[in-house]
Design an enzyme around this catalytic site. Structure first.
Site, PDB file in Angstrom:
ATOM      1  N   LYS A   1       0.845  -1.198   0.000  1.00 42.84           N
ATOM      2  CA  LYS A   1       0.000   0.000   0.000  1.00 42.84           C
ATOM      3  C   LYS A   1       0.882   1.250   0.000  1.00 42.84           C
ATOM      4  O   LYS A   1       1.442   1.619   1.024  1.00 42.84           O
ATOM      5  CB  LYS A   1      -0.919   0.052   1.217  1.00 42.84           C
ATOM      6  CG  LYS A   1      -1.971   1.184   1.111  1.00 42.84           C
ATOM      7  CD  LYS A   1      -2.629   1.474   2.434  1.00 42.84           C
ATOM      8  CE  LYS A   1      -1.836   2.459   3.262  1.00 42.84           C
ATOM      9  NZ  LYS A   1      -1.744   3.815   2.649  1.00 42.84           N
TER      10      LYS A   1
ATOM     11  N   GLU B   1      10.244   1.285  10.357  1.00 42.79           N
ATOM     12  CA  GLU B   1      11.206   2.364  10.100  1.00 42.79           C
ATOM     13  C   GLU B   1      10.450   3.671  10.282  1.00 42.79           C
ATOM     14  O   GLU B   1       9.595   4.023   9.486  1.00 42.79           O
ATOM     15  CB  GLU B   1      11.777   2.235   8.680  1.00 42.79           C
ATOM     16  CG  GLU B   1      13.056   3.030   8.468  1.00 42.79           C
ATOM     17  CD  GLU B   1      12.797   4.497   8.182  1.00 42.79           C
ATOM     18  OE1 GLU B   1      12.837   5.296   9.148  1.00 42.79           O
ATOM     19  OE2 GLU B   1      12.570   4.830   7.027  1.00 42.79           O
TER      20      GLU B   1
ATOM     21  N   CYS C   1      13.800  10.867   6.515  1.00 38.90           N
ATOM     22  CA  CYS C   1      13.775  10.273   7.850  1.00 38.90           C
ATOM     23  C   CYS C   1      15.110  10.348   8.572  1.00 38.90           C
ATOM     24  O   CYS C   1      15.154  10.521   9.791  1.00 38.90           O
ATOM     25  CB  CYS C   1      13.328   8.821   7.760  1.00 38.90           C
ATOM     26  SG  CYS C   1      14.368   7.803   6.675  1.00 38.90           S
TER      27      CYS C   1
ATOM     28  N   GLU D   1      10.767  16.147  14.580  1.00 42.00           N
ATOM     29  CA  GLU D   1      11.030  16.265  13.139  1.00 42.00           C
ATOM     30  C   GLU D   1      10.303  17.479  12.562  1.00 42.00           C
ATOM     31  O   GLU D   1       9.083  17.599  12.697  1.00 42.00           O
ATOM     32  CB  GLU D   1      10.560  15.008  12.412  1.00 42.00           C
ATOM     33  CG  GLU D   1      11.427  13.781  12.640  1.00 42.00           C
ATOM     34  CD  GLU D   1      10.953  12.601  11.808  1.00 42.00           C
ATOM     35  OE1 GLU D   1      11.716  12.146  10.946  1.00 42.00           O
ATOM     36  OE2 GLU D   1       9.821  12.146  12.029  1.00 42.00           O
TER      37      GLU D   1
END
Length: 495
Positions: free
Chosen positions: A179, A253, A288, A389
């Site tokens: 997906k 992750e 990331c 982040e």
């Protein structure tokens, strides 16, 4: 403003392409203009069930396909990715505003991972286990595919994730239900078409753009034996809760807030250039493991900041289709609002100084999702701006005075995906690499996701590995076979 038609997106249930799905549609907005670019069909629970049923029907045949046949298919896929490099980079620009240069690098990365895992197909083996049993039993292990795996990828760099995850799973002999994010569907569409052209058998791979409904259906389906997910901790917690109910393993992750420790004995100009490219120019900071916290020794702090400012000031912001543009838009308006709100809070709290940027772009770029390239200095290492982040074109700079302070600041984070050291002192590099809490430490360079090296994090950056033998082992289980010698359980009784 440069525009070009986007490829028509389908739900790929094996080789079957559908232009509609039970999950409805998503209006994809052009990241540069915010105009509706395409209506994306979305998979729902219905399509997931059908895709799993198709995979179940071919699972055994794919598992028993000769390893060299799987190898050849993946090598053909790598060839096709290379041949369509320009079109795939173009699709990445339409997806989320990735600049053409970065998009082309992304294609090259996907090609490298595809070829690497193609090479593993005919090299998977178990081991013979020595036995010290006096009866002479013999044991060995056999690597076997898990069966059907669910792969859920995020929107930043979907083609890279497809190469990292899907190709490893296929090389191991698994069927895959994947997906991609509905907000970046174009590169996955082309990838699915190329997989079919390369010879991936019908039913072995399904690529189903969809929302959380489709993701939840994949995670909870009992025939899906493992989940590999790239995304954020909030979604990961929901997936892990569902996996716990099904007692289903997973790979996670989940991003990072990576620190780069910059020492006076490094090449300061090279370190500054790397810092700007990887935090501002690469994916507009939407990565990331990028070194978004630059920890700089006090002896070179002012010089380093001046170099960062000079480099960032030269960066052109604009349409990612323009080859002279270094910084494209962020993914959507919600990201713009989130990023600018973080900047506003940092200013209000007196937690940092904004030397450049810190605002949404105006003028000709006001209608798009553009953030000014931003240089944030003298940051409070405990503030949100240094802990969360940003996922935008911004670099945070923090001063330190010695190694112990640098390590303490770097490790003061819930994340642990990557860390960086800029130093020509080899002893220091080894010393600090051991002390930094991260899944990978990158020295005198930027972020490197090489297919032959394991990649993955600690802390809320997740667990499990992608890359190297560890990456394909995530899609295998090792069965132990023991051969007995038929010795009696009870010794013979005396006459």
């Amino acid at each position: 403003m440069m525009t070009s038609a986007a490829p028509a997106v389908h739900l790929h249930l094996g080789h079957e392409q559908r232009s509609s799905g039970s999950g409805g549609t998503h209006a994809h907005l052009h990241p540069v203009t915010q105009s509706v670019q395409a209506d994306i069909p979305l998979a729902g629970t219905k399509e997931v069930k059908e895709a799993v049923a198709k995979a179940e029907g071919v699972r055994e045949a794919w598992r028993r396909t000769k390893p060299e046949a799987r190898r050849d298919i993946l090598n053909r896929l790598a060839d096709l990715l290379e041949e369509n490099r320009a079109e795939l980079a173009h699709a990445a620009a339409l997806d989320g505003g990735t600049t053409l240069m970065v998009g082309e690098r992304g294609v090259d990365t996907a090609v490298g991972w595809t070829r690497y895992y193609a090479g593993w197909c005919d090299k998977l083996s178990g081991e013979l286990l020595s036995t010290f049993d006096t009866r002479g039993e013999l044991s060995y292990t056999v690597p076997e595919p898990i069966g059907i795996v669910g792969i859920i990828i995020t929107w930043n760099g979907p083609l890279i994730s497809l190469g990292m995850k899907v190709c490893a799973a296929l090389a191991a002999g698994n069927c895959v239900i994947c997906k991609p994010a509905e907000i970046t569907p174009f590169a996955p569409e082309l990838f699915a078409q190329l997989c079919t052209k390369a010879g991936v058998p019908d039913g072995v791979l399904s690529i189903l753009p969809g929302t959380a409904e489709a993701g939840d259906a994949i995670v909870r389906h009992k025939k899906v034996r493992k989940i590999s997910f790239t995304g954020g901790p909030i979604t990961a917690r929901k997936i892990l809760a569902a996996c716990a109910e099904e007692i289903k393993p997973s790979v996670m992750e989940l991003g990072g807030k990576s620190a780069s420790l910059v020492f006076p004995d490094c090449d300061v100009q090279a370190a500054a250039e790397r810092a700007v490219f990887w935090t501002v120019g690469c994916l507009s900071g939407q990565g990331c493991a990028l070194p978004t916290r630059q920890l700089v020794h006090a002896d070179i702090y002012d010089d380093f900041v001046a170099r960062l400012k000079a480099i960032i000031a030269q960066f052109k912001v604009g349409d990612p289709m323009d080859p002279t543009v270094a910084v494209g838009p962020v993914i959507n308006k919600a990201a713009v609002d989130r990023i600018t709100a973080m900047f506003d809070r940092a200013r209000a709290d007196g937690a940092a100084t904004f030397l450049l940027g810190g605002q949404r772009c105006g003028g000709d770029l006001a209608s798009g999702n553009f953030i000014e390239p931003t240089l944030i200095v003298d940051a409070d290492p405990d503030h949100e701006i240094s802990q969360v982040e940003i996922f935008g074109p911004a670099v945070v700079v923090i001063k330190f005075h010695d190694e112990d302070e640098a390590v303490a600041i770097a490790n003061n984070s819930e994340y642990g995906l990557a860390a960086y050291i800029q130093s020509n002192d080899l002893q220091r590099v080894h010393r600090l690499s051991e002390r930094l809490n991260a899944g990978g430490v990158y020295n005198n360079g930027g972020f490197q996701i090489n297919p032959h090296t394991p990649f993955g994090g600690v802390g809320i950056s997740g667990f499990g590995k992608e890359g190297g033998k560890a990456g394909i082992d995530e899609f295998l289980h090792y069965k132990t076979v023991t051969i007995g010698v038929g010795a009696p359980i009870f010794p013979k009784q005396g006459a």
